[in-house]
Scaffold this motif. Structure first.
Motif: not given
Length: 309
Positions: A139-152
């Motif tokens: 759950t934490r990792d999804i939030a982290l990678l979602e953020l990296l993917i959608s904001t750069g």
């Protein structure tokens, strides 16, 4: 010179928002210079150019490495001279040394690979065959990678985010970039916002010791090395064979913005680049991709028409 190096590194760490990896690179480069100057019995400013030439001619270092070292040495010299630790050396200040640098195109990930990566993560977070502890981490990792993917954003920037930097009402994040520069970014993806909201509900189970947004199993700030390990872990779980690092997500973000019509100045601002020259490399990647698409899929290429009598 060792004390000078130590003082310089403390200065850079305290007054510039640099990662521990960057500080270690500075220390390694400066220690090599110190050994060279001590061996030759010459002052710092007199030893920099000869040392760079030695690395180029004898050690045959990569041009990119030489350029990085030269930047470090000029910063070190400027620090020493500005603080009257050493006398100014006009000859060194006027010197110019340049080597042709082969331009490297930023490496990106296929959109299909990113889609598969996220799908694998979401499935794992809901898979009852996976332990509760692993699902919590997911759950934490999804939030982290979602953020990296959608904001750069850079992984160092993701690591440094505090809870107070995230405005849930405004869907914005205050990003602490390089050299103390700050910028606001907007979370446009509903899935990314939802992923962060879901993570924040279980963040307390890590027993955080500070206000870091992303924390590790000890409740401490998730480091850049931790982020790299997380990304690598899910690449393997998703069976994505393409060698990649989290920075590839930043390259992909920038390239896709340009592919979809974003202005280069807007991309520069979103990425936090101080110079547009840094951003321009993505326009070349974008053009290469457009050429490939048109060469491969443009129906006109397959039409066989007699154009002359």
């Amino acid at each position: 010179m060792n004390q000078w190096i130590s003082d310089f590194l403390i200065y850079k760490k305290n007054y510039h928002n640099l990662s521990s990896r960057t500080i270690k690179a500075y220390e390694s480069d400066l220690n090599l210079l110190a050994i060279f100057c001590l061996d030759k019995k010459i002052p710092v400013a007199d030893g920099i150019i000869p040392f760079i030439n030695k690395l180029n001619q004898e050690d045959q270092l990569k041009i990119s490495s030489l350029k990085r070292k030269m930047i470090t040495y000029r910063m070190f010299y400027k620090y020493l001279a500005s603080n009257n630790i050493i006398p100014r050396n006009q000859q060194f200040e006027d010197s110019r040394i340049s080597y042709p640098i082969q331009k490297k195109m930023p490496k990106t990930l296929k959109i299909s690979d990113i889609d598969h990566l996220l799908s694998t993560m979401y499935f794992r977070s809901q898979n009852e065959a996976v332990s509760i502890y692993q699902r919590k981490n997911c759950t934490r990792d999804i939030a982290l990678l979602e953020l990296l993917i959608s904001t750069g954003i850079r992984i160092s920037e993701a690591s440094s985010i505090d809870l107070s930097d995230y405005d849930q009402m405004d869907n914005s994040l205050l990003i602490h970039g390089k050299n103390g520069k700050e910028r606001l970014i907007y979370l446009s993806s509903h899935e990314t916002k939802q992923a962060i909201t879901t993570y924040l509900k279980i963040r307390g189970t890590y027993h955080p010791v500070d206000q870091s947004l992303f924390v590790n199993k000890y409740g401490k700030r998730l480091s850049i090395y931790g982020i790299e390990d997380i990304f690598s872990k899910y690449l393997k779980l998703a069976d994505i064979q393409t060698p990649a690092t989290p920075h590839h997500l930043r390259h992909t973000f920038a390239t896709e913005l340009l592919n979809n019509g974003a202005n280069i100045r807007e991309v520069q601002e979103l990425l936090g680049h101080s110079s547009i020259v840094t951003t321009q490399i993505y326009t070349e990647v974008s053009m290469e991709r457009k050429r490939h698409v048109l060469d491969t899929y443009n129906y006109r290429n397959s039409l066989i028409i007699k154009t002359s009598k």
